[in-house]
Design an enzyme around this catalytic site. Sequence first.
Site, mmCIF file in Angstrom:
data_model
loop_
_atom_site.group_PDB
_atom_site.id
_atom_site.type_symbol
_atom_site.label_atom_id
_atom_site.label_comp_id
_atom_site.label_asym_id
_atom_site.label_seq_id
_atom_site.Cartn_x
_atom_site.Cartn_y
_atom_site.Cartn_z
ATOM 1 N N ASP A 29 -9.680 -9.816 -12.114
ATOM 2 C CA ASP A 29 -9.101 -11.027 -11.884
ATOM 3 C C ASP A 29 -10.238 -11.930 -11.501
ATOM 4 O O ASP A 29 -11.569 -11.596 -11.683
ATOM 5 C CB ASP A 29 -7.866 -10.923 -10.981
ATOM 6 C CG ASP A 29 -8.646 -10.794 -9.374
ATOM 7 O OD1 ASP A 29 -9.768 -10.405 -9.413
ATOM 8 O OD2 ASP A 29 -7.639 -10.391 -8.558
ATOM 9 N N CYS A 85 -10.808 -6.154 -8.745
ATOM 10 C CA CYS A 85 -10.148 -7.337 -7.969
ATOM 11 C C CYS A 85 -10.864 -7.267 -6.616
ATOM 12 O O CYS A 85 -11.688 -6.544 -6.339
ATOM 13 C CB CYS A 85 -8.746 -7.436 -8.073
ATOM 14 S SG CYS A 85 -7.930 -5.974 -6.995
ATOM 15 N N THR A 87 -9.620 -6.736 -3.462
ATOM 16 C CA THR A 87 -9.680 -5.325 -2.656
ATOM 17 C C THR A 87 -9.653 -3.905 -3.515
ATOM 18 O O THR A 87 -9.956 -2.980 -3.160
ATOM 19 C CB THR A 87 -8.325 -5.345 -1.912
ATOM 20 O OG1 THR A 87 -7.327 -5.388 -2.975
ATOM 21 C CG2 THR A 87 -8.319 -6.564 -1.036
ATOM 22 N N HIS A 118 -11.806 15.981 -9.017
ATOM 23 C CA HIS A 118 -10.408 16.517 -8.649
ATOM 24 C C HIS A 118 -9.289 15.780 -9.219
ATOM 25 O O HIS A 118 -8.309 16.554 -9.285
ATOM 26 C CB HIS A 118 -10.418 16.525 -7.233
ATOM 27 C CG HIS A 118 -11.386 17.454 -6.258
ATOM 28 N ND1 HIS A 118 -11.547 17.531 -4.841
ATOM 29 C CD2 HIS A 118 -12.578 17.906 -6.694
ATOM 30 C CE1 HIS A 118 -12.188 18.346 -4.416
ATOM 31 N NE2 HIS A 118 -13.038 18.797 -5.609
ATOM 32 N N HIS A 153 -7.099 21.875 -9.644
ATOM 33 C CA HIS A 153 -6.784 20.306 -9.810
ATOM 34 C C HIS A 153 -5.960 19.953 -10.923
ATOM 35 O O HIS A 153 -5.109 18.957 -10.932
ATOM 36 C CB HIS A 153 -8.221 19.607 -9.877
ATOM 37 C CG HIS A 153 -9.082 20.025 -8.620
ATOM 38 N ND1 HIS A 153 -8.774 19.826 -7.495
ATOM 39 C CD2 HIS A 153 -10.142 20.858 -8.540
ATOM 40 C CE1 HIS A 153 -9.502 20.138 -6.510
ATOM 41 N NE2 HIS A 153 -10.464 20.825 -7.431
HETATM 42 C C1 RB5 Z 1 -7.123 -12.280 -5.062
HETATM 43 O O1 RB5 Z 1 -7.109 -13.241 -4.208
HETATM 44 C C2 RB5 Z 1 -6.610 -11.025 -4.620
HETATM 45 O O2 RB5 Z 1 -5.600 -10.898 -3.976
HETATM 46 C C3 RB5 Z 1 -7.035 -9.891 -5.535
HETATM 47 O O3 RB5 Z 1 -8.167 -9.954 -6.161
HETATM 48 C C4 RB5 Z 1 -6.944 -8.363 -5.119
HETATM 49 O O4 RB5 Z 1 -7.482 -8.401 -3.918
HETATM 50 C C5 RB5 Z 1 -5.329 -8.100 -4.925
HETATM 51 O O5 RB5 Z 1 -5.143 -6.912 -4.837
#
Ligand code: RB5
Length: 162
Positions: A29, A85, A87, A118, A153
Amino acid sequence: MKSVLYIHLFCIFAAIMENEKMKIYIGSDHAGVELKTLVKEHFSDCFDFEDAGTFSTESVDYPDFAHVVAKNVLKDSQSLGILICGTGNGMAITANKHAGIRAALCWAPEIAALAKQHNNANIIVLPARFIEPEAAFATLQSFFDATFEGGRHQRRIDKINI
Ligand code: RB5
Protein backbone atom coordinates in the site's frame (compact mmCIF):
# COMPACT_ATOMS: atom_id res chain seq x y z
CA MET A 1 30.19 -5.01 0.89
CA LYS A 2 30.11 -8.55 2.25
CA SER A 3 26.33 -8.69 1.85
CA VAL A 4 26.57 -7.46 -1.77
CA LEU A 5 29.03 -10.27 -2.55
CA TYR A 6 26.80 -12.76 -0.80
CA ILE A 7 23.75 -11.66 -2.81
CA HIS A 8 25.78 -11.84 -6.04
CA LEU A 9 26.91 -15.41 -5.28
CA PHE A 10 23.35 -16.36 -4.32
CA CYS A 11 22.07 -15.04 -7.69
CA ILE A 12 24.71 -16.95 -9.67
CA PHE A 13 23.93 -20.15 -7.78
CA ALA A 14 20.18 -19.67 -8.24
CA ALA A 15 20.63 -18.97 -11.96
CA ILE A 16 22.77 -22.10 -12.45
CA MET A 17 20.35 -24.27 -10.50
CA GLU A 18 17.16 -23.01 -12.09
CA ASN A 19 18.38 -21.53 -15.35
CA GLU A 20 15.88 -18.74 -14.90
CA LYS A 21 14.89 -16.20 -12.28
CA MET A 22 12.29 -17.13 -9.74
CA LYS A 23 9.03 -15.21 -10.01
CA ILE A 24 8.21 -12.98 -7.07
CA TYR A 25 4.78 -11.39 -6.83
CA ILE A 26 5.08 -8.17 -4.83
CA GLY A 27 2.60 -5.58 -3.61
CA SER A 28 2.28 -2.78 -1.12
CA ASP A 29 0.00 0.00 0.00
CA HIS A 30 1.07 3.67 0.21
CA ALA A 31 2.94 3.04 3.48
CA GLY A 32 5.03 0.32 1.87
CA VAL A 33 5.59 1.71 -1.61
CA GLU A 34 8.98 3.26 -0.88
CA LEU A 35 10.36 0.06 0.65
CA LYS A 36 8.85 -1.95 -2.22
CA THR A 37 10.85 0.12 -4.72
CA LEU A 38 14.06 -0.40 -2.73
CA VAL A 39 13.44 -4.15 -2.44
CA LYS A 40 12.89 -4.48 -6.19
CA GLU A 41 16.11 -2.55 -6.89
CA HIS A 42 18.13 -4.52 -4.35
CA PHE A 43 17.06 -7.95 -5.66
CA SER A 44 16.66 -7.06 -9.33
CA ASP A 45 19.48 -9.45 -10.39
CA CYS A 46 17.95 -12.34 -8.48
CA PHE A 47 14.24 -12.33 -9.17
CA ASP A 48 11.63 -11.63 -11.80
CA PHE A 49 9.26 -9.28 -9.99
CA GLU A 50 5.62 -8.86 -10.94
CA ASP A 51 4.43 -5.74 -9.15
CA ALA A 52 0.73 -5.48 -8.30
CA GLY A 53 1.16 -1.88 -7.07
CA THR A 54 0.55 0.50 -5.53
CA PHE A 55 2.86 2.86 -7.38
CA SER A 56 2.47 6.15 -5.47
CA THR A 57 2.12 7.43 -1.92
CA GLU A 58 -1.54 8.31 -2.48
CA SER A 59 -3.65 6.59 0.17
CA VAL A 60 -5.00 3.19 -0.89
CA ASP A 61 -6.53 0.11 0.75
CA TYR A 62 -4.10 -2.75 1.48
CA PRO A 63 -6.59 -5.60 0.72
CA ASP A 64 -6.71 -4.53 -2.95
CA PHE A 65 -3.04 -5.50 -3.31
CA ALA A 66 -2.90 -8.42 -0.87
CA HIS A 67 -5.64 -10.27 -2.77
CA VAL A 68 -3.87 -9.86 -6.14
CA VAL A 69 -0.55 -11.16 -4.80
CA ALA A 70 -2.18 -14.03 -2.90
CA LYS A 71 -4.12 -15.18 -6.00
CA ASN A 72 -0.98 -15.04 -8.16
CA VAL A 73 1.10 -17.03 -5.67
CA LEU A 74 -1.63 -19.69 -5.48
CA LYS A 75 -1.76 -19.94 -9.28
CA ASP A 76 2.03 -20.25 -9.62
CA SER A 77 3.26 -22.85 -7.13
CA GLN A 78 6.94 -22.20 -7.93
CA SER A 79 6.62 -18.54 -6.96
CA LEU A 80 6.78 -16.59 -3.71
CA GLY A 81 5.16 -13.32 -2.64
CA ILE A 82 6.22 -10.18 -0.81
CA LEU A 83 3.64 -7.85 0.74
CA ILE A 84 4.46 -4.58 2.48
CA CYS A 85 2.28 -2.17 4.45
CA GLY A 86 2.85 0.06 7.47
CA THR A 87 2.66 -2.61 10.16
CA GLY A 88 2.44 -5.66 7.93
CA ASN A 89 -0.64 -6.79 9.80
CA GLY A 90 -3.26 -5.70 7.28
CA MET A 91 -1.46 -7.47 4.45
CA ALA A 92 -0.89 -10.65 6.49
CA ILE A 93 -4.47 -10.80 7.77
CA THR A 94 -5.85 -10.35 4.25
CA ALA A 95 -3.50 -12.74 2.43
CA ASN A 96 -4.11 -15.46 5.00
CA LYS A 97 -7.83 -15.45 4.11
CA HIS A 98 -6.80 -17.39 0.99
CA ALA A 99 -6.63 -21.14 1.67
CA GLY A 100 -3.14 -22.32 0.80
CA ILE A 101 -1.50 -18.99 1.50
CA ARG A 102 0.84 -18.90 4.47
CA ALA A 103 1.78 -15.24 4.85
CA ALA A 104 4.31 -14.57 7.60
CA LEU A 105 4.99 -11.17 9.12
CA CYS A 106 8.78 -10.94 9.48
CA TRP A 107 11.10 -8.22 10.79
CA ALA A 108 14.36 -10.10 11.44
CA PRO A 109 16.39 -12.74 9.57
CA GLU A 110 15.89 -15.43 12.20
CA ILE A 111 12.10 -15.09 12.11
CA ALA A 112 12.14 -15.13 8.31
CA ALA A 113 14.23 -18.30 8.17
CA LEU A 114 11.85 -20.04 10.58
CA ALA A 115 8.84 -18.85 8.58
CA LYS A 116 10.18 -20.91 5.66
CA GLN A 117 11.76 -23.80 7.63
CA HIS A 118 8.77 -24.46 9.88
CA ASN A 119 5.76 -22.80 8.27
CA ASN A 120 6.68 -23.10 4.59
CA ALA A 121 5.47 -19.52 4.21
CA ASN A 122 4.77 -18.63 0.60
CA ILE A 123 4.39 -14.91 1.24
CA ILE A 124 6.68 -12.82 3.43
CA VAL A 125 5.17 -9.64 4.85
CA LEU A 126 7.27 -6.66 5.92
CA PRO A 127 6.27 -3.81 8.27
CA ALA A 128 7.59 -0.78 6.38
CA ARG A 129 7.12 1.67 9.27
CA PHE A 130 9.04 -0.56 11.69
CA ILE A 131 12.00 -1.85 9.71
CA GLU A 132 15.01 -0.14 8.10
CA PRO A 133 15.74 -1.02 4.46
CA GLU A 134 18.99 -2.87 5.26
CA ALA A 135 17.21 -4.98 7.86
CA ALA A 136 14.42 -5.64 5.36
CA PHE A 137 16.96 -6.84 2.76
CA ALA A 138 18.62 -9.15 5.30
CA THR A 139 15.24 -10.47 6.40
CA LEU A 140 14.24 -11.22 2.80
CA GLN A 141 17.62 -12.81 2.01
CA SER A 142 17.25 -15.12 4.97
CA PHE A 143 13.75 -16.09 3.82
CA PHE A 144 14.93 -16.87 0.30
CA ASP A 145 17.93 -18.88 1.52
CA ALA A 146 15.94 -21.08 3.90
CA THR A 147 14.25 -24.35 2.96
CA PHE A 148 11.20 -26.05 4.38
CA GLU A 149 12.07 -28.87 6.79
CA GLY A 150 8.93 -30.96 6.20
CA GLY A 151 8.26 -33.83 8.64
CA ARG A 152 6.35 -32.72 11.73
CA HIS A 153 6.05 -29.23 10.21
CA GLN A 154 4.17 -30.61 7.19
CA ARG A 155 1.82 -32.46 9.57
CA ARG A 156 1.09 -29.17 11.33
CA ILE A 157 0.57 -27.29 8.07
CA ASP A 158 -1.89 -29.98 6.97
CA LYS A 159 -4.03 -29.01 10.00
CA ILE A 160 -4.24 -25.29 9.19
CA ASN A 161 -7.09 -25.11 6.68
CA ILE A 162 -10.64 -25.27 8.07
C1 RB5 B 1 -1.94 2.63 6.46
O1 RB5 B 1 -1.99 3.84 7.16
C2 RB5 B 1 -1.82 1.48 7.42
O2 RB5 B 1 -2.99 1.30 8.14
C3 RB5 B 1 -1.46 0.21 6.68
O3 RB5 B 1 -0.28 0.41 5.96
C4 RB5 B 1 -1.21 -1.02 7.50
O4 RB5 B 1 -0.34 -0.76 8.55
C5 RB5 B 1 -2.40 -1.75 7.94
O5 RB5 B 1 -2.33 -2.84 8.51
